[in-house]
Structure formats: structure tokens, C-alpha cells
Write a protein that holds these residues in place. Structure first.
Motif, PDB file in Angstrom:
ATOM      1  N   GLY A 106      71.701  63.662  78.540  1.00  0.00           N
ATOM      2  CA  GLY A 106      72.373  63.077  77.385  1.00  0.00           C
ATOM      3  C   GLY A 106      73.376  64.019  76.743  1.00  0.00           C
ATOM      4  O   GLY A 106      74.000  63.679  75.740  1.00  0.00           O
ATOM      5  N   THR A 107      73.537  65.210  77.304  1.00  0.00           N
ATOM      6  CA  THR A 107      74.435  66.215  76.743  1.00  0.00           C
ATOM      7  C   THR A 107      75.858  65.691  76.633  1.00  0.00           C
ATOM      8  O   THR A 107      76.398  65.128  77.581  1.00  0.00           O
ATOM      9  CB  THR A 107      74.443  67.477  77.630  1.00  0.00           C
ATOM     10  N   MET A 108      76.473  65.896  75.465  1.00  0.00           N
ATOM     11  CA  MET A 108      77.866  65.532  75.250  1.00  0.00           C
ATOM     12  C   MET A 108      78.715  66.795  75.416  1.00  0.00           C
ATOM     13  O   MET A 108      78.608  67.727  74.623  1.00  0.00           O
ATOM     14  CB  MET A 108      78.039  64.918  73.863  1.00  0.00           C
ATOM     15  N   GLU A 168      67.943  69.883  71.917  1.00  0.00           N
ATOM     16  CA  GLU A 168      66.974  69.487  70.892  1.00  0.00           C
ATOM     17  C   GLU A 168      67.654  68.780  69.733  1.00  0.00           C
ATOM     18  O   GLU A 168      67.043  67.949  69.062  1.00  0.00           O
ATOM     19  CB  GLU A 168      66.208  70.716  70.388  1.00  0.00           C
ATOM     20  N   ASP A 169      68.909  69.108  69.487  1.00  0.00           N
ATOM     21  CA  ASP A 169      69.661  68.503  68.390  1.00  0.00           C
ATOM     22  C   ASP A 169      70.181  67.135  68.830  1.00  0.00           C
ATOM     23  O   ASP A 169      71.025  67.044  69.722  1.00  0.00           O
ATOM     24  CB  ASP A 169      70.833  69.416  68.011  1.00  0.00           C
ATOM     25  N   PRO A 170      69.701  66.046  68.215  1.00  0.00           N
ATOM     26  CA  PRO A 170      70.156  64.703  68.618  1.00  0.00           C
ATOM     27  C   PRO A 170      71.665  64.521  68.480  1.00  0.00           C
ATOM     28  O   PRO A 170      72.249  63.681  69.166  1.00  0.00           O
ATOM     29  CB  PRO A 170      69.394  63.773  67.667  1.00  0.00           C
ATOM     30  N   ALA A 171      72.295  65.288  67.589  1.00  0.00           N
ATOM     31  CA  ALA A 171      73.746  65.180  67.408  1.00  0.00           C
ATOM     32  C   ALA A 171      74.504  65.659  68.640  1.00  0.00           C
ATOM     33  O   ALA A 171      75.689  65.346  68.804  1.00  0.00           O
ATOM     34  CB  ALA A 171      74.175  65.977  66.177  1.00  0.00           C
ATOM     35  N   LYS A 172      73.839  66.420  69.504  1.00  0.00           N
ATOM     36  CA  LYS A 172      74.493  66.963  70.706  1.00  0.00           C
ATOM     37  C   LYS A 172      74.237  66.103  71.942  1.00  0.00           C
ATOM     38  O   LYS A 172      74.637  66.476  73.036  1.00  0.00           O
ATOM     39  CB  LYS A 172      74.002  68.392  70.979  1.00  0.00           C
ATOM     40  N   ARG A 173      73.566  64.979  71.757  1.00  0.00           N
ATOM     41  CA  ARG A 173      73.257  64.135  72.909  1.00  0.00           C
ATOM     42  C   ARG A 173      73.513  62.671  72.569  1.00  0.00           C
ATOM     43  O   ARG A 173      73.512  62.260  71.409  1.00  0.00           O
ATOM     44  CB  ARG A 173      71.807  64.328  73.357  1.00  0.00           C
ATOM     45  N   ALA A 174      73.751  61.903  73.620  1.00  0.00           N
ATOM     46  CA  ALA A 174      73.864  60.457  73.475  1.00  0.00           C
ATOM     47  C   ALA A 174      72.455  59.860  73.461  1.00  0.00           C
ATOM     48  O   ALA A 174      71.461  60.587  73.416  1.00  0.00           O
ATOM     49  CB  ALA A 174      74.701  59.881  74.611  1.00  0.00           C
TER      50      ALA A 174
END
Length: 408
Positions: free
Chosen positions: A175-177, A325-331
Motif C-alpha cells: 500500500g506504500t505511496m 505503520e503510518d496510514p497516511a503513507k499507504r493507500a
């Protein structure tokens, strides 16, 4: 997200194994809303004809819809021109076209092609084959421990011998952006072109290819509530104009002689044979549907879903989640394993409760090796999922854990 959105997807109204369906496999393929299904029915029921060739009414209607879809895609990703929008079968075909046409013409012995460990096989194998054919060097950007990439490692990998940098915008496993805009800038500083695999990004994020300044961008319709069999290659006009087609036949020709032929102008020189007319019509309807909801709202919803899912799943003892771990960094993708239980077994038990998740290597075997696993389970969320789906998933995982604890 509006709870009524789910009602637009007729497939979600069914039961699986006696339970209401919870579909958490949108990273593999998304479900289709009624407007897309109706657009396909209308095309086949009223407008079905070949395009560009005929002068009759049906031919004109079909051509208008097909080329109208191209205009809609241009606006959707903010390309400069419809000439930069090529309709193909999907992301895989698009990346292969770049490798076989641009790559063969521009990559020489000793040149470098740079990718990452998190690529889908469709963004690895074409470059492997090109490197073997041309005597080039295939290099991988090192990943951080959390499955992200740092610009320092990007700078370390790209050199003046690099001709192509190809990277997934959003990882289909972690999910990494990825910071593709910044990577494109570094690639251009070294004279390389930037190819973006946007298969997992276009359905979920607002795409602006001019702002990203990528040279090529590929995505598929079926992951963004559109039909299967239709995809898009965006390429900067000057690059596409210099490239030769790799598929030859009808539609893509200008003049055919006995011993030589010439090609149509962009984008049709890359669309040999009867094009994917119905697919383009369905893709246009899908774009309308997504834009009415808003890509910003979809992205926000998925970050919210990922955060809740990771929080609740982390409370299950023995469950390991991969990626940032940070949801902001993944879709909206959460990939995981349950300790001492094969992911295929986890997925099978969840399916008995009507919960659809993906299990396997997700066409990303180099990443599996990097993670030191053979396979994982993956829950992927989309605009039609809500918190109740997460609760069902967590309940199903707890049941799976109890079941296999009793078995073993």
C-alpha cells in the motif's frame, strides 16, 4: 463516504456461504456500479459498430463514444492532448509497449534500468527481458525497513548511465505511496525517462501527469470500477511520436504498399486492429462515477479505512501487518499474516464467512523474498467498503485463529 454508494454495486447484495458478501479484494479487481453496467448495455444494445471506418449512423455513434472516452481520460489525468492517450488492454500491455518500443530504441549495452523491489511482475519482467536483450543492467532501489523508499536511495541508484526509471505509484502489496514526482525529477536530472505504474493509484488518487512530470503513466480500467480488458498508456507526445508501434494490422496504418507501409498519427498508430470500443465506453462511465464522488473524498475514505483496519487488526495476537505503520503513507491496502497459518488457509476460512480477501504472492515474488515470506493475505478497501466490513474481517480473523489453534 456516503453509505448509499454500496447500493450502486449489485454484486455486493448477494450472500456467500450464507453470509452477506464483504468484498475486500479491490486491489485485484474492483466491482462495477450500475452506471457502468448500463453504459455497456446501452452501447451493445444501441450503438454497437466498428469505429473510424464507416460513414453510417451506428459507426458515427460508436466513434463519437470511443473518442469521447479518450477526451474524458485526458481530462481525468490532466494530459496535454488526446494524442497522448493510448487505449490498450491494461497496465501490463502498456508497460510492455514502452519496454519494447521506447526501450529497444534507446537502451544500449551497459545502460541502466532502475526499478524497486516492490514492483508487480508486470513492471519487472518487461525490464528483465529488455536488459537481457540489450545487454543493459537492471538495478533495484533499496527499501527502508517499513517498505518505503527514501530519496537518498533513489539518488544512489540512478546514475548518468540510467536510461529508464520505472516505479509503482502505489504498491499492490504494501500500500506504500511512492514519491514518484520527486523520483521523476531525479531521473530527468540524469537524462532518464520516468515510467509510472499507476494501476493501484488511478482508482484512488487524483492524478495529474503534468504535475508529476512523468514521461509514461499506465493504468487499467478494471481496478477503477470500469470493465476488464481496457487500459491506458499516457506518454509525452514527443516521446510517443518518436516510438515505433509493436503491433501491426488494421486501424493503425496510413498507407500499405506491397513492400512498405506508413502509420497513422498519434494515438492510433499504437491501436492496431479493432479497438477496445466497449471497454472505452465503460471506462468513460467509470470516470464519471468516480469524479461525481470525488477522488479526494475517495482517498480520504481509504486512509480512514486503513487506519481503522490496522488499529483493530493489530489487537489480534500473532497477526503481523506489512508496510508503513503510518496510514497516511499507504493507500487502502492492509497485507498481513497470521502466525503459523498459511494465508491460503486464512482466506479459505474467511470465505466461509462471506469475506473475500486475496492470498498468495500477489504477483510480487521479489517483494515476498524481501519480506522473508512465501505468501501473505491482503485486504484491500475501496469506496464501497465501510467500518462494518472491517468488523466482519476482524471477527473472521479471530475465528480463523481459534479454528487453527484447535486443529494444531
Amino acid at each position: 463516504m456516503n453509505p448509499e454508494i454500496k447500493s450502486y454495486f449489485p454484486i455486493l447484495k448477494q450472500e456467500i456461504n450464507g453470509h452477506p458478501l464483504v468484498y475486500l479484494d479491490s486491489a485485484a479487481t474492483s466491482q462495477k456500479p450500475t452506471p457502468v453496467i448500463e453504459a455497456l448495455k446501452e452501447y451493445y444494445g444501441s450503438d454497437n459498430s466498428n469505429v473510424h471506418r464507416g460513414v453510417h449512423t451506428l459507426g458515427n455513434r460508436a466513434t463519437e463514444k470511443y473518442e469521447g472516452a479518450r477526451e474524458k481520460v485526458q481530462q481525468f489525468i490532466n494530459a496535454n492532448s488526446t494524442q497522448e492517450i493510448v487505449f490498450l488492454r491494461g497496465t501490463t500491455t502498456a508497460i510492455n509497449l514502452v519496454a519494447q518500443s521506447y526501450g529497444r530504441a534507446n537502451v544500449e549495452e551497459g545502460d541502466e534500468i532502475v526499478i524497486t523491489y516492490m514492483e508487480h511482475h508486470s513492471n519487472i519482467i518487461p525490464w528483465q527481458q529488455l536488459a537481457k536483450e540489450r545487454g543493459a543492467v537492471l538495478k533495484y532501489i533499496e527499501l527502508e525497513e517499513d517498505g518505503t523508499i527514501s530519496l537518498e536511495n533513489v539518488r544512489a541508484a540512478i546514475t548518468d548511465r540510467t536510461k529508464i526509471v520505472s516505479m509503482v505509484y502505489v504498491s499492490n502489496v504494501l500500500g506504500t505511496m511512492n514519491p514518484v514526482k520527486e523520483v521523476a525529477k531525479i531521473a530527468h536530472e540524469h537524462g532518464a525517462v520516468m515510467v509510472v505504474d499507476g494501476a493501484q493509484a488511478a482508482p484512488h488518487l487524483k492524478i495529474d501527469v503534468q504535475d508529476l512530470d512523468c514521461d509514461f503513466f499506465a493504468f487499467s480500467g478494471h481496478k477503477m470500477v470500469g470493465p476488464t480488458g481496457i487500459g491506458v498508456l499516457y506518454g509525452k507526445k514527443q516521446l510517443l511520436e518518436a516510438m515505433e508501434p509493436v503491433e501491426f494490422g488494421g486501424e493503425m496504418i496510413d498507407f500499405v504498399g506491397l513492400y512498405d507501409s506508413t502509420w497513422k498519427e498519434l494515438p492510433w498508430k499504437f491501436e492496431g486492429g479493432t479497438p477496445i470500443i466497449a471497454g472505452a465506453v465503460g471506462l468513460a462511465a467509470a470516470i464519471d462515477f468516480l469524479e461525481e464522488i470525488g477522488l479526494d473524498a475517495i482517498e480520504k475514505h481509504e486512509h480512514h479505512m486503513a487506519a481503522i483496519a490496522m488499529d483493530k487488526m493489530s489487537a489480534i495476537e500473532g497477526l503481523e501487518i506489512y508496510g508503513p505503520e503510518d496510514p497516511a503513507k499507504r493507500a487502502g491496502i492492509v497485507t498481513f499474516n497470521l502466525k503459523e497459518v498459511h494465508p491460503h488457509d486464512v482466506a479459505t476460512v474467511l470465505d466461509m464467512s462471506g469475506i473475500a480477501v486475496r492470498a498468495g504472492h500477489h504477483c510480487a515474488q521479489p517483494l515476498m523474498k524481501w519480506l522473508n515470506v512465501t505468501a501473505t493475505a491482503r485486504a484491500s478497501f475501496y469506496l464501497y467498503n465501510d467500518e462494518s466490513d472491517i468488523d466482519r474481517l476482524v471477527e473472521g480473523l479471530r475465528s480463523a485463529k481459534e479454528y487453527f489453534s484447535d486443529v494444531f
